[in-house]
Design a protein around this motif. Structure first.
Motif, PDB file in Angstrom:
ATOM      1  N   GLY A 170       6.836   6.265  -2.067  1.00 22.97           N
ATOM      2  CA  GLY A 170       7.489   5.237  -3.232  1.00 22.97           C
ATOM      3  C   GLY A 170       8.514   4.402  -2.952  1.00 22.97           C
ATOM      4  O   GLY A 170       9.199   3.932  -3.890  1.00 22.97           O
ATOM      5  N   ALA A 211       8.113   1.879  -0.807  1.00 28.31           N
ATOM      6  CA  ALA A 211       7.763   0.691  -0.865  1.00 28.31           C
ATOM      7  C   ALA A 211       6.600   0.267  -1.545  1.00 28.31           C
ATOM      8  O   ALA A 211       5.990   1.510  -1.881  1.00 28.31           O
ATOM      9  N   PHE A 212       5.956  -0.916  -1.350  1.00 34.48           N
ATOM     10  CA  PHE A 212       4.863  -1.319  -2.271  1.00 34.48           C
ATOM     11  C   PHE A 212       3.873  -1.976  -1.361  1.00 34.48           C
ATOM     12  O   PHE A 212       4.630  -2.848  -0.597  1.00 34.48           O
ATOM     13  N   ILE A 213       2.761  -1.940  -1.315  1.00 28.88           N
ATOM     14  CA  ILE A 213       1.959  -2.796  -0.663  1.00 28.88           C
ATOM     15  C   ILE A 213       1.595  -4.062  -1.504  1.00 28.88           C
ATOM     16  O   ILE A 213       0.925  -3.849  -2.683  1.00 28.88           O
ATOM     17  N   VAL A 214       1.885  -5.341  -1.123  1.00 28.96           N
ATOM     18  CA  VAL A 214       1.441  -6.308  -2.099  1.00 28.96           C
ATOM     19  C   VAL A 214      -0.147  -6.329  -2.496  1.00 28.96           C
ATOM     20  O   VAL A 214      -0.732  -6.109  -1.669  1.00 28.96           O
ATOM     21  N   ARG A 246       0.963  -6.765   3.329  1.00 29.77           N
ATOM     22  CA  ARG A 246       2.122  -7.030   3.262  1.00 29.77           C
ATOM     23  C   ARG A 246       2.919  -5.891   2.343  1.00 29.77           C
ATOM     24  O   ARG A 246       2.310  -5.442   1.453  1.00 29.77           O
ATOM     25  N   ASP A 286       6.258  -4.698   0.229  1.00 29.25           N
ATOM     26  CA  ASP A 286       7.538  -5.057  -0.679  1.00 29.25           C
ATOM     27  C   ASP A 286       8.567  -3.832  -0.661  1.00 29.25           C
ATOM     28  O   ASP A 286       8.063  -2.580  -1.313  1.00 29.25           O
TER      29      ASP A 286
END
Lengths: 149, 149
Positions: free
Chosen positions: A74, A76-79, B87, B89
Motif C-alpha cells: 500500500g 504505491a499504486f499502479i496507475v 506506471r 504513483d
DNA sequence: CTCTGTGCAAACACTTTGCAGCTAA
DNA sequence: TTAGCTGCAAAGTGTTTGCACAGAG
C-alpha cells in the motif's frame, strides 16, 4: 513535497515494511524515495534511471520487483489499467468500468449519474477532455469467494 | 445486443469508414462484428481467436491494426490505461488522473468533490471496491498547441 | 488501374522466472 | 545463522515495423 512530509512518508513506509516482514534494504529506500520525489507517474524504467544516479549497481529487475512490492503493502499504486495488454470496448453506450485486480477481468456497470460528470472550470479550460469516466478497482464476486476458500 | 441494434452499429461503422476514406474489407467487418458481439473487453488476441473461427486466414497483426484503426474513427475505445507500460504513483493524497492520448503523459489533478464518489448499492453489494476514481482522457495543453501548428 | 490493406517475419519493448550469491535481522 | 533480497540471464508475452502481394474502389 517538503522535507517534513517526505520524512513522514518514509517513516510510514518503514512501518509498512516491518508489518509485512519485509527487510529494509538500501534498494527499497532508494526506489521509494525516487517514487515520492516525482509526480510524473514514472515507469519502472524511469525510476531505474533516477535511482542509478545514486546507486549505479542497482538492476532494473530489482526496481521492478520493489515497485510491485510497494503496491502490495500500500505504499504505491499502479496507475489504472497500465501494465496490462490493451483491451478494447466496442460499446458506444454510456457505461463505466470495474477492474478486478485479481483475475484482471473488466466488468461493465452503468450508473446513470456517472454519465455526465461535471468537471471543474480549471480542467475544462486547460485540457481538451475527450473522455471522462468513473473507474473502480477491487475484487469481483468470483474472486471474493476464492479469497475465503 | 439484438439484431436490430447490431445492424445499426454496422451501418454507423460503414459511415465512419467512408468518412475517413477507409476501405470496407471483409477483415474489418469481421473484427468489428466480433468486437460488438462481446462485452468482455477483449484483447486483440481474444478477438483474433474469435474471428479465426469464420476467417481462418486472418492474421493477428491485421486484428491488432484494425482495432487501432477502429479507435481512430471512434468505433471502439481502448479501456483506460491498458496497453501502456505500468506506471506507478507514490502519492497517498487524494487526486485524480488525466491521460494525454497524444504524448502519453499522466497528469494529476485534484477536484475535492471527486474524492468520495457515492457508489450505487448495486455495486457496493456485488464487488469489493478497493479504489474509485474519476478518470479523464484527452489532450494536454502542450499537445493542443502542437495540433494547431 | 491504383493505392490502401493484408499477411508474414523480424525486431522491439516490457515483464516474468530461475538461480546463485549476498545481506539485513 | 538464515530467510529473504538482489543481480544476472534467459524466456515469455504483447506490440510495432518493413515489405511484397492482393484486393477494394
Amino acid at each position: 513535497m517538503d522535507k517534513q512530509a517526505q520524512t513522514l512518508k518514509i517513516k510510514d513506509f518503514e512501518r509498512r515494511c516491518r508489518q509485512s516482514g519485509l527487510k529494509l534494504t538500501p534498494q527499497r529506500f532508494a526506489v521509494y524515495r525516487a517514487l515520492i520525489n516525482t509526480d510524473a507517474h514514472p515507469t519502472a524504467e524511469a525510476i531505474y534511471q533516477e535511482v542509478r544516479k545514486e546507486m549505479p549497481a542497482i538492476s532494473l529487475d530489482t526496481v521492478n520487483r520493489t515497485l510491485l512490492t510497494l503496491t502490495e503493502i500500500g505504499s504505491a499504486f499502479i496507475v489504472e489499467g497500465t501494465g496490462q495488454p490493451r483491451r478494447f470496448d466496442g460499446g458506444l453506450e454510456d457505461h463505466q468500468h470495474f477492474l478486478c485486480i485479481k483475475c484482471g477481468k473488466v466488468i461493465d456497470f452503468h450508473h446513470p449519474p456517472f454519465d455526465n460528470i461535471q468537471l471543474p472550470q480549471e480542467i475544462e479550460g486547460k485540457f481538451k477532455v475527450l473522455r471522462k469516466t468513473v473507474y473502480l478497482e477491487g475484487l469481483c464476486e468470483a474472486c471474493q469467494k476464492k479469497d475465503t476458500l
